[in-house]
Design a protein around this motif. Sequence first.
Motif, PDB file in Angstrom:
ATOM      1  N   GLN A 251      35.078  46.430  44.508  1.00 20.48           N
ATOM      2  CA  GLN A 251      35.803  46.856  43.313  1.00 20.48           C
ATOM      3  C   GLN A 251      37.309  46.841  43.596  1.00 20.48           C
ATOM      4  OE1 GLN A 251      34.557  47.323  40.380  1.00 20.48           O
ATOM      5  NE2 GLN A 251      32.370  47.422  40.834  1.00 20.48           N
ATOM      6  N   GLY A 252      38.084  46.495  42.569  1.00 21.28           N
ATOM      7  CA  GLY A 252      39.536  46.447  42.721  1.00 21.28           C
ATOM      8  C   GLY A 252      40.063  45.099  43.146  1.00 21.28           C
ATOM      9  N   MET A 253      39.175  44.120  43.376  1.00 21.07           N
ATOM     10  CA  MET A 253      39.606  42.783  43.790  1.00 21.07           C
ATOM     11  C   MET A 253      39.755  41.831  42.604  1.00 21.07           C
ATOM     12  SD  MET A 253      37.180  42.390  47.199  1.00 21.07           S
ATOM     13  CE  MET A 253      37.807  40.759  47.594  1.00 21.07           C
ATOM     14  N   ARG A 254      39.498  42.336  41.381  1.00 18.68           N
ATOM     15  CA  ARG A 254      39.586  41.546  40.148  1.00 18.68           C
ATOM     16  C   ARG A 254      38.562  40.409  40.118  1.00 18.68           C
ATOM     17  NH1 ARG A 254      43.668  42.614  36.880  1.00 18.68           N
ATOM     18  NH2 ARG A 254      43.613  40.529  35.951  1.00 18.68           N
ATOM     19  N   LEU A 255      37.467  40.587  40.857  1.00 20.81           N
ATOM     20  CA  LEU A 255      36.418  39.584  40.848  1.00 20.81           C
ATOM     21  C   LEU A 255      35.682  39.551  39.515  1.00 20.81           C
ATOM     22  CD1 LEU A 255      34.781  39.837  44.385  1.00 20.81           C
ATOM     23  CD2 LEU A 255      36.107  37.941  43.450  1.00 20.81           C
ATOM     24  N   GLY A 256      35.528  40.725  38.895  1.00 26.13           N
ATOM     25  CA  GLY A 256      34.837  40.776  37.608  1.00 26.13           C
ATOM     26  C   GLY A 256      35.517  39.895  36.580  1.00 26.13           C
ATOM     27  N   ARG A 257      36.842  39.969  36.526  1.00 24.35           N
ATOM     28  CA  ARG A 257      37.593  39.152  35.577  1.00 24.35           C
ATOM     29  C   ARG A 257      37.457  37.670  35.903  1.00 24.35           C
ATOM     30  NH1 ARG A 257      39.615  39.343  30.435  1.00 24.35           N
ATOM     31  NH2 ARG A 257      40.837  37.457  30.196  1.00 24.35           N
ATOM     32  N   ALA A 258      37.588  37.331  37.202  1.00 28.30           N
ATOM     33  CA  ALA A 258      37.495  35.930  37.599  1.00 28.30           C
ATOM     34  C   ALA A 258      36.118  35.347  37.290  1.00 28.30           C
ATOM     35  CB  ALA A 258      37.800  35.792  39.095  1.00 28.30           C
ATOM     36  N   THR A 260      33.972  36.486  35.094  1.00 29.28           N
ATOM     37  CA  THR A 260      33.806  36.427  33.643  1.00 29.28           C
ATOM     38  C   THR A 260      34.441  35.163  33.096  1.00 29.28           C
ATOM     39  OG1 THR A 260      33.749  38.833  33.415  1.00 29.28           O
ATOM     40  CG2 THR A 260      34.315  37.577  31.454  1.00 29.28           C
ATOM     41  N   ASP A 261      35.656  34.864  33.530  1.00 27.41           N
ATOM     42  CA  ASP A 261      36.348  33.665  33.045  1.00 27.41           C
ATOM     43  C   ASP A 261      35.562  32.398  33.370  1.00 27.41           C
ATOM     44  OD1 ASP A 261      38.363  35.228  32.052  1.00 27.41           O
ATOM     45  OD2 ASP A 261      39.769  34.826  33.696  1.00 27.41           O
ATOM     46  N   LEU A 289      37.365  47.696  27.818  1.00 26.21           N
ATOM     47  CA  LEU A 289      37.697  46.459  28.522  1.00 26.21           C
ATOM     48  C   LEU A 289      37.222  45.248  27.734  1.00 26.21           C
ATOM     49  CD1 LEU A 289      38.618  44.835  31.021  1.00 26.21           C
ATOM     50  CD2 LEU A 289      36.354  45.260  31.989  1.00 26.21           C
ATOM     51  N   SER A 293      39.162  42.136  25.709  1.00 27.24           N
ATOM     52  CA  SER A 293      38.847  40.742  26.019  1.00 27.24           C
ATOM     53  C   SER A 293      38.374  39.968  24.789  1.00 27.24           C
ATOM     54  CB  SER A 293      37.772  40.682  27.114  1.00 27.24           C
ATOM     55  OG  SER A 293      38.225  41.318  28.296  1.00 27.24           O
TER      56      SER A 293
END
Length: 311
Positions: A251-258, A260-261, A289, A293
Amino acid sequence: MQVEVAERLPAEVVQEVRGLLAAALAADGVRPVSEESELRLQHGGPVGGVDVTARDDAGTLLGYARLELPPGDPEAEAELVVAPGSRRRGVGTALAARLEELAADRPLRVWAHGELPGSAELARRRGYDRARVLLQMRRPLDDVDPAPEVALPAGVSVATFRPGTDEDAWLRVNVRAFAAHPEQGRWTRGDLALREAEAWFDPAGFFLAWREEPEGPRLLGSHWTKVHPAGEVGDEPIGEVYVLGIDPDAQGMRLGRALTDLGLAHLRAAGLSAVLLYVEEDNTAAVALYERSGFTRHAVDVSWRRPADRG
């Protein structure tokens, strides 16, 4: 009316029930039972699960319910559906009464998909309380870049799922990512295998983020997409953010956003015009969130709960 209970329905009755489910979908515009219940109808399920059918005196199938009574679980859970032409004739009441008998001294949770007026009426009349709400949210894909440049942390790479190789790693992260989730966090190798065998399964839309470590690659998270064919959840095919999970340590590595994209780009490149996802209504941070988006609320599923002492 005859209400019967079976640990496993014969193949010909399974086909009857699937026809009833299809008729309900066409009439209501929402799937009447969850994917999990459909899989258990077709392939069987864990110990404690039963199928319940209601028929008239001529043998015509009027309604169906799936009940889960897991050993050691303090509560029972069910879903039920009544054939569109047989509603408001006591079929839902008969199915609910039988489910309550089978639940015995356990509280009973019953899912109502789409929150149709008849289901809410039946639930309140029988002493159920609104206990849990699952939102379906949707967004268009027309503004999604089908080939995005995604920023990943140093040492992290993304690859698609390899059937026969990545199952154990994915299950380990899934359990950790969804430790507090009452369904997703309990998935087993068998649950995963059933979905890999489904016609919709496509490993090209299943993205895994790996980090190179001294002891070997470590899975940090994944985004599993799904495509619903036309007529299943809408008039046109639609994508889904099926499972998006990040290991708590990542968590906190912005992997979720990456991730998702990448998943949305895959669905856009496949020619889809919209995507859906499911999220708990009380998970306000996640809902906010998703709204930022571009997702908006489309429908709700409601879990109604009846305490064991409410007779």
